[in-house]
Each structure stands twice: as structure tokens, then as C-alpha cells.
Write a protein that holds these residues in place. Structure first.
Motif, PDB file in Angstrom:
ATOM      1  N   ARG A 270      -8.207   2.983   8.126  1.00 23.35           N
ATOM      2  CA  ARG A 270      -9.246   2.045   8.578  1.00 23.35           C
ATOM      3  C   ARG A 270     -10.020   1.481   7.383  1.00 23.35           C
ATOM      4  NH1 ARG A 270     -10.756   6.279  12.445  1.00 23.35           N
ATOM      5  NH2 ARG A 270      -9.712   5.884  14.429  1.00 23.35           N
ATOM      6  N   ASP A 271     -10.324   2.348   6.429  1.00 24.01           N
ATOM      7  CA  ASP A 271     -11.079   1.904   5.264  1.00 24.01           C
ATOM      8  C   ASP A 271     -10.356   0.800   4.504  1.00 24.01           C
ATOM      9  OD1 ASP A 271     -13.118   3.661   5.813  1.00 24.01           O
ATOM     10  OD2 ASP A 271     -12.509   5.161   4.323  1.00 24.01           O
ATOM     11  N   GLN A 272      -9.039   0.829   4.539  1.00 28.09           N
ATOM     12  CA  GLN A 272      -8.258  -0.195   3.848  1.00 28.09           C
ATOM     13  C   GLN A 272      -7.943  -1.388   4.748  1.00 28.09           C
ATOM     14  OE1 GLN A 272      -7.875  -0.393   0.817  1.00 28.09           O
ATOM     15  NE2 GLN A 272      -7.318   1.507  -0.202  1.00 28.09           N
ATOM     16  N   GLY A 273      -8.431  -1.368   5.976  1.00 25.22           N
ATOM     17  CA  GLY A 273      -8.185  -2.480   6.883  1.00 25.22           C
ATOM     18  C   GLY A 273      -6.781  -2.531   7.434  1.00 25.22           C
ATOM     19  N   LEU A 274      -6.054  -1.424   7.370  1.00 21.48           N
ATOM     20  CA  LEU A 274      -4.675  -1.412   7.837  1.00 21.48           C
ATOM     21  C   LEU A 274      -4.561  -1.164   9.334  1.00 21.48           C
ATOM     22  CD1 LEU A 274      -3.241   0.548   4.802  1.00 21.48           C
ATOM     23  CD2 LEU A 274      -2.741  -1.835   5.381  1.00 21.48           C
ATOM     24  N   ILE A 275      -5.548  -0.480   9.917  1.00 17.77           N
ATOM     25  CA  ILE A 275      -5.583  -0.265  11.361  1.00 17.77           C
ATOM     26  C   ILE A 275      -6.970  -0.611  11.869  1.00 17.77           C
ATOM     27  CG2 ILE A 275      -3.805   1.530  11.321  1.00 17.77           C
ATOM     28  CD1 ILE A 275      -6.055   3.610  11.617  1.00 17.77           C
ATOM     29  N   ASP A 276      -7.070  -0.829  13.187  1.00 22.55           N
ATOM     30  CA  ASP A 276      -8.376  -1.135  13.774  1.00 22.55           C
ATOM     31  C   ASP A 276      -9.014   0.134  14.316  1.00 22.55           C
ATOM     32  OD1 ASP A 276      -7.128  -0.553  16.207  1.00 22.55           O
ATOM     33  OD2 ASP A 276      -6.837  -2.660  16.745  1.00 22.55           O
ATOM     34  N   ALA A 277     -10.124  -0.028  15.014  1.00 22.38           N
ATOM     35  CA  ALA A 277     -10.879   1.126  15.513  1.00 22.38           C
ATOM     36  C   ALA A 277     -10.075   1.938  16.517  1.00 22.38           C
ATOM     37  CB  ALA A 277     -12.194   0.670  16.134  1.00 22.38           C
ATOM     38  N   GLU A 278      -9.090   1.311  17.176  1.00 22.81           N
ATOM     39  CA  GLU A 278      -8.255   2.027  18.153  1.00 22.81           C
ATOM     40  C   GLU A 278      -7.007   2.628  17.510  1.00 22.81           C
ATOM     41  OE1 GLU A 278      -9.609  -1.124  19.019  1.00 22.81           O
ATOM     42  OE2 GLU A 278     -11.205   0.142  19.849  1.00 22.81           O
ATOM     43  N   GLY A 279      -6.876   2.482  16.221  1.00 24.75           N
ATOM     44  CA  GLY A 279      -5.724   3.061  15.545  1.00 24.75           C
ATOM     45  C   GLY A 279      -4.491   2.193  15.590  1.00 24.75           C
ATOM     46  N   ARG A 280      -4.626   0.908  15.894  1.00 25.34           N
ATOM     47  CA  ARG A 280      -3.485  -0.003  15.955  1.00 25.34           C
ATOM     48  C   ARG A 280      -3.358  -0.787  14.648  1.00 25.34           C
ATOM     49  NH1 ARG A 280      -1.569  -0.332  21.081  1.00 25.34           N
ATOM     50  NH2 ARG A 280      -2.930   0.391  22.757  1.00 25.34           N
ATOM     51  N   TRP A 281      -2.145  -1.222  14.354  1.00 25.40           N
ATOM     52  CA  TRP A 281      -1.877  -1.988  13.144  1.00 25.40           C
ATOM     53  C   TRP A 281      -2.729  -3.254  13.136  1.00 25.40           C
ATOM     54  CZ3 TRP A 281       0.519  -1.040   8.699  1.00 25.40           C
ATOM     55  CH2 TRP A 281       0.877  -2.108   7.860  1.00 25.40           C
TER      56      TRP A 281
ATOM     57  N   TYR B 192       0.845  -1.191   0.000  1.00 25.84           N
ATOM     58  CA  TYR B 192       0.000   0.000   0.000  1.00 25.84           C
ATOM     59  C   TYR B 192       0.881   1.242   0.000  1.00 25.84           C
ATOM     60  CZ  TYR B 192      -3.805  -3.114   1.466  1.00 25.84           C
ATOM     61  OH  TYR B 192      -4.730  -4.127   1.534  1.00 25.84           O
ATOM     62  N   VAL B 193       0.362   2.323  -0.581  1.00 20.44           N
ATOM     63  CA  VAL B 193       1.045   3.615  -0.528  1.00 20.44           C
ATOM     64  C   VAL B 193       0.062   4.681  -0.064  1.00 20.44           C
ATOM     65  CG1 VAL B 193       2.810   3.119  -2.258  1.00 20.44           C
ATOM     66  CG2 VAL B 193       0.582   3.999  -2.984  1.00 20.44           C
ATOM     67  N   VAL B 194       0.610   5.693   0.595  1.00 21.03           N
ATOM     68  CA  VAL B 194      -0.190   6.798   1.140  1.00 21.03           C
ATOM     69  C   VAL B 194       0.325   8.106   0.558  1.00 21.03           C
ATOM     70  CG1 VAL B 194      -1.004   7.954   3.243  1.00 21.03           C
ATOM     71  CG2 VAL B 194      -0.441   5.503   3.286  1.00 21.03           C
TER      72      VAL B 194
ATOM     73  N   GLY C 179       5.010  -8.820  11.473  1.00 19.00           N
ATOM     74  CA  GLY C 179       5.585  -9.422  10.286  1.00 19.00           C
ATOM     75  C   GLY C 179       5.467  -8.582   9.032  1.00 19.00           C
ATOM     76  N   GLY C 180       4.932  -7.364   9.147  1.00 17.62           N
ATOM     77  CA  GLY C 180       4.852  -6.460   8.006  1.00 17.62           C
ATOM     78  C   GLY C 180       5.776  -5.285   8.210  1.00 17.62           C
ATOM     79  N   TYR C 181       5.489  -4.184   7.528  1.00 15.38           N
ATOM     80  CA  TYR C 181       6.225  -2.965   7.843  1.00 15.38           C
ATOM     81  C   TYR C 181       5.466  -1.732   7.396  1.00 15.38           C
ATOM     82  CZ  TYR C 181       8.162  -3.281   3.010  1.00 15.38           C
ATOM     83  OH  TYR C 181       8.339  -3.375   1.649  1.00 15.38           O
ATOM     84  N   CYS C 182       5.780  -0.637   8.059  1.00 11.98           N
ATOM     85  CA  CYS C 182       5.258   0.690   7.745  1.00 11.98           C
ATOM     86  C   CYS C 182       6.470   1.604   7.639  1.00 11.98           C
ATOM     87  CB  CYS C 182       4.318   1.157   8.859  1.00 11.98           C
ATOM     88  SG  CYS C 182       3.833   2.894   8.755  1.00 11.98           S
ATOM     89  N   LYS C 183       6.714   2.140   6.453  1.00  9.30           N
ATOM     90  CA  LYS C 183       7.897   2.951   6.211  1.00  9.30           C
ATOM     91  C   LYS C 183       7.503   4.253   5.530  1.00  9.30           C
ATOM     92  CE  LYS C 183      10.967  -1.050   5.871  1.00  9.30           C
ATOM     93  NZ  LYS C 183      12.062  -1.702   5.100  1.00  9.30           N
ATOM     94  N   ALA C 184       8.459   5.141   5.384  1.00 10.33           N
ATOM     95  CA  ALA C 184       8.127   6.468   4.861  1.00 10.33           C
ATOM     96  C   ALA C 184       9.273   7.071   4.071  1.00 10.33           C
ATOM     97  CB  ALA C 184       7.759   7.403   6.011  1.00 10.33           C
ATOM     98  N   LEU C 185       8.917   7.875   3.091  1.00 11.56           N
ATOM     99  CA  LEU C 185       9.863   8.685   2.344  1.00 11.56           C
ATOM    100  C   LEU C 185       9.864  10.108   2.891  1.00 11.56           C
ATOM    101  CD1 LEU C 185       8.959   7.654  -1.336  1.00 11.56           C
ATOM    102  CD2 LEU C 185      10.821   6.788   0.068  1.00 11.56           C
ATOM    103  N   MET C 186      10.968  10.809   2.678  1.00  8.53           N
ATOM    104  CA  MET C 186      11.032  12.203   3.104  1.00  8.53           C
ATOM    105  C   MET C 186      10.409  13.102   2.046  1.00  8.53           C
ATOM    106  SD  MET C 186      14.266  14.677   3.971  1.00  8.53           S
ATOM    107  CE  MET C 186      14.709  13.852   5.485  1.00  8.53           C
ATOM    108  N   GLY C 187       9.539  13.980   2.490  1.00  5.87           N
ATOM    109  CA  GLY C 187       8.962  14.981   1.605  1.00  5.87           C
ATOM    110  C   GLY C 187       9.624  16.324   1.815  1.00  5.87           C
TER     111      GLY C 187
ATOM    112  N   LEU D 127       3.370  -1.026   4.041  1.00  2.97           N
ATOM    113  CA  LEU D 127       2.770   0.306   3.902  1.00  2.97           C
ATOM    114  C   LEU D 127       3.867   1.344   3.738  1.00  2.97           C
ATOM    115  CD1 LEU D 127       0.245   2.149   4.029  1.00  2.97           C
ATOM    116  CD2 LEU D 127       0.554   2.218   6.516  1.00  2.97           C
ATOM    117  N   TRP D 128       3.783   2.123   2.658  1.00  2.00           N
ATOM    118  CA  TRP D 128       4.745   3.189   2.401  1.00  2.00           C
ATOM    119  C   TRP D 128       4.035   4.543   2.364  1.00  2.00           C
ATOM    120  CZ3 TRP D 128       9.875   3.690   2.234  1.00  2.00           C
ATOM    121  CH2 TRP D 128      10.660   2.522   2.154  1.00  2.00           C
ATOM    122  N   PHE D 129       4.524   5.473   3.162  1.00  2.00           N
ATOM    123  CA  PHE D 129       4.095   6.871   3.090  1.00  2.00           C
ATOM    124  C   PHE D 129       5.037   7.610   2.144  1.00  2.00           C
ATOM    125  CE2 PHE D 129       2.047   5.491   6.901  1.00  2.00           C
ATOM    126  CZ  PHE D 129       0.938   6.304   7.057  1.00  2.00           C
TER     127      PHE D 129
END
Length: 390
Positions: A140-151, A123-125, A189-197, A158-160
Motif C-alpha cells: 500500500r505504501d508504494q501504491g501497488l494495492i488499494d485499501a482493499e488489497g486489490r491491484w 518493483y521488487v519485494v 496491463g502489468g504483472y506480478c510474478k515471483a521467484l522460488m525461494g 512487481l517481482w517477489f
């Protein structure tokens, strides 16, 4: 996205590596009493977990605000909505791609399925710009986090694409959320990473160099003035901590995933910093480490450039980057889709409509995907699974 600042480039750096997640960013905060200019009482938020926010025993039912870190109709002291002045380009050579419901991942109540072994879905953001509420809803719409905001997406990836702060009311809350999700995703077992803007570079420069004059190529300028011109928020600067600066400074500028070359900005200026992905990222990190104001400003200017893939030679520019760094398509943020489409929208949506953005845009002979949905101008914050459906 950035305007002014010499009309030049803006810096992007792209991943998180070897950073430590601070204790306050690991667990959602539940309720606190806020000092003036900080969060309002009862405004705890899954992504807004800054130090000193929690007091044991202070949680009461209804304390948690499910949206932005600030209750509805309230904004942080010093929040200054900005008005965009980028030129509107009337063009008909871009194609808006609407991601079909059939291709969309399951809703938040049923996290996106992931294979038992091997890499999970990608996924990309697009650009977030401090709009924490919209980001949480999109994840949440993509099922990446739950109602409490957790992975909640297992081994998904996931890439920002950068630009976490400025213009919107809670850039620091956005950074805290991304830092926390990166730890939770890794544990699953996944990852959430980001690029610099470019706005990360702006914030770093405003904090490090403040009003130190730099050579802008058109006279003198300062990071502080450029940051304010481009939507810098006092509430973000007041809450900015060393851990945030360290995290942003370690982000990479370029990465390749599954045949997608991910960058923040739609420019070929990355080629000036290296002939390989590793070279570019190392050079950007070295520049930030040397801490020279003029050198950082030049990086900011170059990586603020935009629209390189839009005109007749756009596909050639994309192919030049792909030949150097790999991949079959470029995925970028930075230039808002409404401007690529020639649509006019007010930043705060005062007219009650705003530009219509349903999904990413594919252009440059199908070689480029634009992901900045223009959330700051009442557009849409995009979270999309790759590859796009045909």
C-alpha cells in the motif's frame, strides 16, 4: 532464509507461468466461521482467501480484519515463533541505501504513475516469510494495492524474490495474495510474478517426501525435519492445497529485468544448473517434476548457500553470474540485511527494538543489492522501485 539443513544451499525458483488462479484466490473473502486450528471468526483478509472461507450472507460490519489474517493478540493454532541461529557476521563492507522520499512512488491513495504504453515501473519485494500484514502495508505504501488489497498500479511490474512461508503466521495467505494479484495485475496491463525461494522448496519437499530419508552429505536427513527446524508452521501445512504446490513448482529461479538479474539466493550455485537463464529454470523444473527426494534435497542444499558476494571476491562472483545470465546488477533476498551488517536482533522483537533497516543494501562494488530486510527478526519488509536512486 534457512539455517541448518546441512548448512548448505537452498532452492530458489522464480516466476509464475501458466498457472490457474483458483476461484477462492480471486476475490477477497469477507467473513466466515472457522474450524478449530483455522482462521478465527471475523478474520477474513485480502490475502487470505482459502477454500471454504466464505459463507453468503455471513458478512457483518467490522468482520474484515485489516491486518494479519489473525486478530491482534491471537495467532493460529500450531504457530510456533522460531529463534534464528544464523551466525552474525560483523562486517563493514556493505553500504545501506536509504531510498529518498523524492524517489518513492505516490502513497496508496495515489497509485504509482505508469506510462500509457510500454512497460510500467519495476518493483521488487524481499523475503515475506508469512508476514501478511507487513506485506500489505508495504505494498500500500508504494501504491501497488488499494485499501482493499486489490491491484492498483496499472501496468507496473512487481517481482517477489521468494520465501513466502515459514516463521510468520500466514504463509498460505501470502501465497494466495500473490496469486490473486498476478491475475489482477495482468488484467490491468502489468504483472506480478515471483521467484522460488528455498522455503518454497522446503514446503514442497515436506509435503511430498515428509519423513523419507535423504542423503544430506552429513548423514541422513528429511525434508520434514528441515522444514520444522527452519520455521515450518502447522497452520500453513494444514491449509496447503494442490494449487499452491503446483504454483510453487512452476516458479522460475532466475530472471533478468531492466538490467537487474533477480535471484533469491546470494550464491553462485545457479551456475551448476545451466549456462543461460532458460537452462537454469528448465533444469529446476525438471528436477521438481522427476520428484526424486535425493535430487530435490541436493537442489535445496545448493541453493541455500549464501554470502557469495560479501567477501573480497564478492564482486568477481557477481560478475561471473552477470556474464552468464546478463544484467548489470544482481538483486537478491535470502541473507538478511541485519546479518550482513553484523546487527543482532531477536526474531520476535521481544526487546522492543529490533535491527534498524531503512532500505536495501548495495555492496560488492555496487554490483549487488540485498533485499531481505529481516522482517522475521523485527526488521523491515522491503518493497522497492528499481533502479535505486543514486
Amino acid at each position: 532464509m534457512t539455517q541448518g539443513a546441512g548448512q548448505g544451499p537452498v532452492v530458489r525458483t522464480a516466476t509464475l507461468r501458466d498457472f490457474r488462479v483458483p476461484p477462492y484466490a480471486q476475490v477477497p473473502v469477507q467473513g466466515h466461521a472457522s474450524p478449530p486450528g483455522d482462521l478465527h471468526p471475523g478474520s477474513a483478509h485480502p490475502g487470505n482467501t482459502h477454500a471454504g472461507a466464505a459463507h453468503p450472507g455471513s458478512v457483518h460490519p467490522g468482520d474484515v480484519h485489516p491486518g494479519n489474517a489473525f486478530p491482534e493478540s491471537e495467532v493460529p493454532e500450531g504457530y510456533t515463533p522460531t529463534e534464528r541461529d544464523l551466525p552474525v557476521i560483523n562486517r563493514g563492507d556493505t553500504v545501506q541505501v536509504t531510498v529518498s522520499p523524492d524517489a518513492a512512488p505516490a502513497p496508496a491513495t495515489a497509485p504509482a504513475p505508469a506510462p500509457e504504453s510500454g512497460p510500467g515501473p519495476l518493483y521488487v519485494v524481499g523475503d515475506v516469510h508469512g508476514y501478511l500484514d507487513e506485506l500489505l502495508a508495504a505494498l500500500r505504501d508504494q501504491g501497488l494495492i488499494d485499501a482493499e488489497g486489490r491491484w492498483a498500479a496499472g501496468n507496473a511490474r512487481l517481482w517477489f524474490l521468494g520465501d513466502f512461508t515459514d516463521r510468520g503466521p500466514d504463509g498460505i495467505g501470502v501465497i494466495d495474495l500473490v496469486m490473486r494479484l498476478s491475475a489482477e495485475a495482468a488484467a490491468a496491463g502489468g504483472y506480478c510474478k515471483a521467484l522460488m525461494g528455498n522455503h518454497e522448496l522446503l514446503l514442497i519437499g515436506a509435503k511430498r517426501f515428509a519423513d523419507t530419508p535423504v542423503n544430506s552429505g552429513a548423514g541422513t536427513a528429511t525434508f520434514q525435519a528441515a522444514w520444522l527446524l527452519n520455521g515450518g508452521q502447522k497452520s500453513d501445512m494444514d491449509r496447503l492445497q494442490d494449487v499452491h504446490l503446483q504454483w510453487m513448482s512452476r516458479l522460475d529461479a532466475v530472471v533478468e529485468e531492466d538490467g537487474h538479474l533477480l535471484v533469491h539466493s546470494d550464491t553462485t550455485a545457479y551456475l551448476e544448473y545451466g549456462s543461460t537463464i532458460e537452462d537454469v529454470n528448465d533444469t529446476v523444473h525438471e528436477i521438481l517434476t522427476r520428484n526424486d527426494a535425493d535430487e530435490c534435497w541436493d537442489l535445496f542444499r545448493k541453493l541455500t548457500k549464501r554470502f557469495a558476494f560479501r567477501d573480497d571476491g564478492g564482486s568477481t562472483a557477481v560478475q561471473e553470474l552477470l556474464a552468464a545470465y546478463g544484467g548489470r546488477r544482481i538483486v537478491h533476498g535470502h541473507s538478511p540485511i541485519p546479518y550482513l551488517l553484523g546487527e543482532v536482533g531477536s526474531e520476535d522483537g521481544e526487546d522492543g527494538t529490533g535491527p534498524t533497516v531503512e532500505g536495501p543494501h548495495v555492496y560488492a562494488d555496487g554490483l549487488a543489492i540485498a533485499m531481505d530486510g529481516g522482517v522475521t527478526m523485527a526488521g523491515k519488509l522491503l518493497v522497492v522501485q528499481l533502479p535505486l536512486p543514486h
